[in-house]
Design a protein around this motif. Structure first.
Motif, PDB file in Angstrom:
ATOM      1  N   THR A 494       1.756  18.475 -35.709  1.00 16.87           N
ATOM      2  CA  THR A 494       1.704  19.883 -35.347  1.00 16.87           C
ATOM      3  C   THR A 494       1.049  20.705 -36.449  1.00 16.87           C
ATOM      4  O   THR A 494       1.260  20.482 -37.640  1.00 16.87           O
ATOM      5  CB  THR A 494       3.105  20.450 -35.066  1.00 16.87           C
ATOM      6  N   ILE A 504       6.255  20.793 -28.436  1.00 18.22           N
ATOM      7  CA  ILE A 504       7.076  19.661 -28.840  1.00 18.22           C
ATOM      8  C   ILE A 504       8.522  19.857 -28.392  1.00 18.22           C
ATOM      9  O   ILE A 504       9.003  20.979 -28.210  1.00 18.22           O
ATOM     10  CB  ILE A 504       7.015  19.442 -30.368  1.00 18.22           C
ATOM     11  N   SER A 523       4.582  14.241 -33.549  1.00 18.05           N
ATOM     12  CA  SER A 523       5.019  13.939 -32.181  1.00 18.05           C
ATOM     13  C   SER A 523       5.223  12.429 -32.033  1.00 18.05           C
ATOM     14  O   SER A 523       4.489  11.629 -32.614  1.00 18.05           O
ATOM     15  CB  SER A 523       3.965  14.433 -31.194  1.00 18.05           C
ATOM     16  N   ASN A 558       7.231  13.462 -26.752  1.00 17.16           N
ATOM     17  CA  ASN A 558       6.792  14.604 -27.546  1.00 17.16           C
ATOM     18  C   ASN A 558       7.911  15.191 -28.413  1.00 17.16           C
ATOM     19  O   ASN A 558       7.812  16.340 -28.836  1.00 17.16           O
ATOM     20  CB  ASN A 558       6.215  15.691 -26.628  1.00 17.16           C
TER      21      ASN A 558
END
Length: 584
Positions: A494, A504, A523, A558
């Motif tokens: 991220t 997420i 993730s 995720n």
């Protein structure tokens, strides 16, 4: 972030990889295509650039395919390289694409794009020294954002500043803990994943991976490098951040030496900010796997922290010895969730790998015969496979540690372990050259991105003993995969790369009202099992490598987790070390 997103970009992939070439790149018009997939963060000046031109449709026999590609500057104003794409390769079964790959010789320092005629421009990428420094620091700061029981002020957290939650100064004993009265003060530590719970198994194991980097390359984040509250205290920021977790782990040791398995609510909190969590919190169970992981991590930490704080190092080693003793007296204390507890289980019916890791760390720290004898009876089972994280990768950690001490480990055992690690690493190198996107795995389950990074750690361990350019190249391919060279065209960390996860499975990111997720969190990655299908919309008939969805409900593909960030930090930190050694 409050808005769901269906991750359906694959429908946008151009099918023009089977079209004729044009007259060269047109002016860049602020449009990029996910059909050209590559590391979106960048490359070292001595590193070839590999990329993929992907098509979700199989190319028909006899189709005329464009063969040329160009490298331009970031604005598309000038062409710096012209190359030829490979023949089409059918990666439909694993990756869901038919692909043509391209390789660019190392480029000078700068910012670039790839252009393929009638397909378009790629996302930008950099070539520079220390190109992975920012993602390494970002991944370490991701731990700061996971701190439990702490306010995150704006000066350190930026726009992700938040109030403290889960102080954990009054934690109740679940009956499974063996206690029924009183409370425990167990503040601090990191939230394990997208939830607000704390676990010893999956706290100690990542700590061991972080400590391994410190032992292998030296201090990767000196005082002031991470902008955390402890910055400026004259001590390593890296060790300061790890100490936040170690301090909490020490509170989870019972008087008899055993470790409570976890500190959680009975069920997961909803998607709320930490300070809004209101469920009663308990220490749950006591297990041999948690206890042995703790014994290993604290023995290792006692070495690393000796110069940082000798008294603290002594405390860690004493705690490790007590844990080792308890584990020896409780060989069948395996954990399963009680009927009224539904938070993460981290269960394991075998503690051989945890025992090997604990014995290795205690032997490396003390040199005492008791621990070597145990290693002879229960040697580390060096191996690798999908999903070998918190259940069994500790055996590899044991081998890595013993190989750091050639003067302490008897030659017969040392040579045997070195041979196992090198043989395993060589097999992983071969996989990267034959697999779609040059990644070292072909099975994609829960936390597959951590499998990629754990494989890279094996190759790093081999390189430290028997340096080979092939190891560094394969580690680089593994990092390229994580940072964007994958069929989803996503940089899975991220906050980095042009295209990264936005939704997420992470409670603060889902409930803080900020568009961007908390940065520096990896993730989990593609998961062919798609256990969250009732809550998540995947691409129809998604191939294993496409089984990822940028949707908040997708806990199977995720979510973020400590043991996924840890090997990423190790590998990015290791690559920075190697680059510095070679002048990059």
């Amino acid at each position: 972030m409050r808005f769901p997103l269906l991750f359906a970009f694959l429908t946008l992939l151009y099918t023009a990889c089977s079209s004729d070439a044009g007259e060269g790149p047109p002016a860049y018009a602020d449009q990029t295509t996910p059909a050209i997939q590559l590391n979106q963060v960048g490359f070292y000046p001595d590193q070839p650039i590999r990329f993929t031109c992907a098509d979700t449709q199989a190319v028909s026999p006899g189709a005329v395919a464009t063969s040329v590609f160009y490298v331009t500057d970031a604005k598309g104003d000038s062409t710096v390289y012209e190359g030829t794409l490979s023949d089409s390769v059918n990666w439909q079964d694993l990756a869901g694409v038919t692909a043509r790959t391209g390789t660019v010789d190392p480029l000078p320092v700068g910012e670039y794009r790839i252009y393929v005629p009638e397909v378009g421009y790629s996302y930008p990428f950099r070539v520079q020294d220390s190109v992975l420094r920012d993602v390494f620091v970002g991944s370490m700061r991701g731990l700061y954002y996971q701190r439990a029981g702490a306010e995150l002020p704006e000066v350190h957290a930026g726009k992700w500043a938040r109030a403290a939650g889960h102080l954990d100064t009054t934690v109740y004993y679940h009956p499974s803990s063996g206690r029924s009265e009183g409370t425990l003060s167990s503040p601090g530590g990191w939230y394990d994943a997208g939830d607000y719970n704390k676990y010893i198994v999956n706290g100690a194991f990542p700590v061991g991976q972080y400590l391994a980097l410190y032992e292998d390359v030296g201090d990767p984040a000196a005082d002031g490098a991470l902008n955390i509250p402890e910055s400026g205290n004259g001590k390593s920021d890296y060790l300061d951040e790890l100490k936040y977790e170690l301090d909490w782990m020490l509170t989870m040791q019972d008087e008899d030496g055993g470790l409570y398995h976890k500190l959680t609510t009975l069920a997961f909190d909803g998607m709320v900010m930490p300070e809004a969590g209101s469920g009663r919190r308990y220490v749950v169970g006591k297990s041999i796997t948690a206890t042995l992981n703790f014994a290993a991590a604290t023995a290792q930490a006692s070495r690393v922290y000796r110069d940082y704080d000798a008294d603290y190092a002594d405390r860690l080693l004493a705690a490790s010895r007590r844990a080792w003793s308890w584990a020896g007296n409780n060989p069948d204390a395996f954990f399963r969730n009680p009927a009224d507890v539904s938070t993460g289980q981290y269960g394991d019916n075998n503690s051989d790998d945890e025992q090997a890791w604990a014995a290795a760390e205690l032997f490396a720290t003390t040199g005492e015969q008791e621990f070597y004898n145990d290693l002879q009876e229960h040697p580390p089972r060096v191996r690798f496979g999908a999903g070998v994280g918190w259940t069994s990768y500790m055996a590899n950690m044991a081998a890595f540690t013993l190989l750091r001490f050639p003067d302490r480990v008897p030659r017969e055992m040392y040579d045997h372990l070195e041979g196992l690690v090198v043989t395993l690493a060589d097999s992983l190198v071969q996989r990267t050259e034959s697999n779609a996107y040059f990644q070292p795995i072909t099975e994609f389950g829960w936390g597959s991105n951590s499998d990629v990074m754990n494989a890279a750690m094996v190759m790093a361990a081999a390189h430290l003993r028997r340096p080979r350019r092939e190891y560094i190249d394969a580690i680089g391919h593994s990092m390229n995969y994580i940072l964007g060279h994958n069929p989803n065209a996503v940089c899975y960390l991220t906050g980095f790369g042009e295209r990264h996860p936005m939704f997420i499975h992470h409670r603060p990111s889902a409930s803080d009202g900020i568009d961007e997720p908390v940065p520096g969190l990896l993730s989990g990655g593609p998961n062919a099992a798609q256990q969250d299908r009732p809550e998540t919309t995947y691409k129809p008939n998604a191939a294993p490598m496409q089984s990822w969805a940028d949707q908040t409900p997708s806990y199977a593909s995720n979510e973020i987790c400590l043991n996924w960030n840890a090997p990423f930090s190790y590998v990015s930190g290791f690559m920075e070390y190697v680059a510095a050694q070679t002048g990059n």
